[in-house]
Design an enzyme around this catalytic site. Structure first.
Site, PDB file in Angstrom:
ATOM      1  N   ASP A  90       1.828  -7.039  -4.140  1.00 54.92           N
ATOM      2  CA  ASP A  90       0.726  -7.172  -2.500  1.00 54.92           C
ATOM      3  C   ASP A  90       1.488  -8.693  -1.615  1.00 54.92           C
ATOM      4  O   ASP A  90       1.971  -9.519  -2.405  1.00 54.92           O
ATOM      5  CB  ASP A  90      -0.210  -7.750  -3.030  1.00 54.92           C
ATOM      6  CG  ASP A  90      -1.145  -7.861  -1.721  1.00 54.92           C
ATOM      7  OD1 ASP A  90      -2.178  -6.858  -1.696  1.00 54.92           O
ATOM      8  OD2 ASP A  90      -0.975  -8.087  -0.977  1.00 54.92           O
TER       9      ASP A  90
ATOM     10  N   THR B 298       2.368  -4.305   4.575  1.00 61.47           N
ATOM     11  CA  THR B 298       1.881  -4.895   5.857  1.00 61.47           C
ATOM     12  C   THR B 298       1.197  -6.038   6.410  1.00 61.47           C
ATOM     13  O   THR B 298       1.687  -6.638   7.585  1.00 61.47           O
ATOM     14  CB  THR B 298       1.003  -3.846   6.774  1.00 61.47           C
ATOM     15  OG1 THR B 298      -0.389  -3.779   6.001  1.00 61.47           O
ATOM     16  CG2 THR B 298       1.223  -2.727   6.778  1.00 61.47           C
TER      17      THR B 298
ATOM     18  N   THR C 195       2.840 -20.387  21.150  1.00 58.65           N
ATOM     19  CA  THR C 195       1.828 -20.424  21.818  1.00 58.65           C
ATOM     20  C   THR C 195       0.498 -19.834  20.664  1.00 58.65           C
ATOM     21  O   THR C 195       0.750 -19.181  20.025  1.00 58.65           O
ATOM     22  CB  THR C 195       1.726 -19.891  23.182  1.00 58.65           C
ATOM     23  OG1 THR C 195       0.508 -19.211  23.363  1.00 58.65           O
ATOM     24  CG2 THR C 195       2.384 -18.960  23.043  1.00 58.65           C
TER      25      THR C 195
ATOM     26  N   THR D 225       0.717  -1.320  -0.064  1.00 60.66           N
ATOM     27  CA  THR D 225       0.276  -0.116  -0.030  1.00 60.66           C
ATOM     28  C   THR D 225       1.340   0.967  -0.172  1.00 60.66           C
ATOM     29  O   THR D 225       0.744   2.368  -0.706  1.00 60.66           O
ATOM     30  CB  THR D 225      -0.459   0.354   1.121  1.00 60.66           C
ATOM     31  OG1 THR D 225      -2.539  -0.685   1.132  1.00 60.66           O
ATOM     32  CG2 THR D 225      -1.643   1.050   1.343  1.00 60.66           C
TER      33      THR D 225
HETATM   34  N1  ASP Z   1      -2.628  -5.963   1.186  1.00 57.89           N
HETATM   35  C1  ASP Z   1      -1.252  -5.255   1.380  1.00 57.89           C
HETATM   36  C2  ASP Z   1      -0.074  -5.773   1.357  1.00 57.89           C
HETATM   37  O1  ASP Z   1       0.175  -6.689   2.157  1.00 57.89           O
HETATM   38  C3  ASP Z   1      -2.073  -4.777   2.416  1.00 57.89           C
HETATM   39  C4  ASP Z   1      -0.420  -3.201   2.711  1.00 57.89           C
HETATM   40  O2  ASP Z   1       0.292  -3.234   2.010  1.00 57.89           O
HETATM   41  O3  ASP Z   1      -0.723  -3.161   4.026  1.00 57.89           O
HETATM   42  O4  ASP Z   1       0.560  -5.695   0.344  1.00 57.89           O
END
Ligand code: ASP
Length: 344
Positions: free
Chosen positions: A60, A92, A279, A16
């Site tokens: 992505d 992310t 865990t 993103t």
């Molecule tokens: N789906 C995206 C990714 O992980 C989400 C992001 O970048 O926050 O590439």
């Protein structure tokens, strides 16, 4: 010896953060990092030389595979002597997996490798991407008075927190405060200044930097849950192509104590498979001596993952299994602290 100007290589993998609105059709398109200084003029205020490298295709991070980690590790290796630090822009969703894996692959690291990203694209008005990027560059270029890197570790910087990469996990799908390292304090916090927790930051071993890109990915993850069936447990723990299984257990390492479950675990261990107890809880770790159900796993041949995250356990297994075909070697190193990923 201190240098006037630090140098940082910005590596863009996708996600993103690198999106910007195209005024022509208002759609989000990947950002041209060649014109980074125009887009993020704040970066000019640092005495840091910033170059960029963009992967093609951009992905992505849900599509990240170990092959991409190899490319990243090789790129960092080939540029290692030319830069003081590296910032990896990454989606992310799997950032904690990538940062964990890289922490093992980059051996005797003496320079910062800071992963960052954002929840909103860098080209949108309320983006968290600019702050994350600017602070990450500052951290990657930060040096101590003797010229050594302030943070010679693989880290994630997100929403004012610098976290050890192999301790991190994504905890929020939508909020800016998306990452935490529940079992280890942040290595730094950004406020008016960036406050480093120097006592917690690992120092380089002094041995030459190298990368290890051989990985064996024959690992499965079994998440125990009420109602889990014998068939499913059997398929995963006795799978012919599976060399190791991360068993995600309850609380401090507990799993069902039914005979059929323990019989399958024992059978799997007796076939030489590597079984690791991790865990499901965010905070705390496995103590297999506390309850009879945990003890039964230990007696059946399951190793303790302590307070390691699943993301880190996966990267550690890929790395250790890539180093040797001998499962005894892997088991011997699995419970050791290699990169600050577990508390002993
Ligand atoms: N789906 C995206 C990714 O992980 C989400 C992001 O970048 O926050 O590439």
């Amino acid at each position: 010896m201190t240098k006037d100007k630090a140098s940082v290589l910005l590596i863009y993998t996708g996600g993103t953060i690198g999106m910007k609105e195209d005024p022509a059709d208002q759609t989000l398109k990947p950002f041209d990092f060649g014109s980074l200084m125009q887009e993020v003029p704040e970066l000019r205020k640092f005495a840091i030389q910033i170059d960029s490298y963009t992967f093609d295709p951009l992905i992505d991070s849900s599509d990240i595979e170990p092959g991409m980690w190899k490319k990243l590790a090789d790129l960092i290796c080939s540029k290692y002597d030319s830069y003081d630090g590296f910032v990896v822009l990454h989606g992310t969703d799997t950032m904690s997996y990538s940062a964990s894996a890289l922490s093992f692959m980059l051996e005797n690291l003496g320079k910062p490798v800071i992963f960052t990203g954002s929840q909103l694209p860098i080209g949108l008005p309320r983006t968290d991407g600019k702050e994350n990027l600017i602070s990450s560059v500052e951290i990657a270029g930060s040096m101590e008075s003797d010229g050594s890197a302030t943070v010679p570790e693989v880290c994630i910087f997100f929403n004012d927190l610098l976290l050890r990469g192999n301790r991190s996990t994504k905890v929020d799908a939508g909020g800016f405060d998306a990452f935490r390292s529940p079992n280890f304090p942040p290595l730094a916090e950004a406020g008016i200044d960036i406050r480093y927790n120097r006592d917690l930051i690992r120092r380089p071993s002094g041995k030459p930097f190298s990368v290890s890109t051989d990985m064996d990915t024959a690992v499965s993850i079994l998440k125990v849950h009420p109602g889990i069936t014998e068939r499913v447990v059997e398929d995963i723990l006795l799978g012919r192509r599976t060399r190791a299984v991360i068993i995600e257990t309850y609380g401090c390492g507990n799993a069902p104590s039914r005979d059929w479950f323990l019989d399958i675990v024992r059978e799997s261990a007796s076939r030489g498979k590597i079984l690791l107890d991790v865990t499901q809880c965010l905070r705390g770790g496995v103590n297999m001596d506390l309850y009879a159900t945990g003890r039964a796993l230990k007696d059946a041949g399951v190793l303790s993952g302590g307070d390691i995250t699943t993301e880190s356990a996966l990267g550690k297994l890929f790395f250790l299994m890539g180093k040797s075909d001998d499962n005894e070697y892997v088991k011997a190193n699995l419970e050791a602290d290699l990169r600050g990923e577990i508390s002993l």
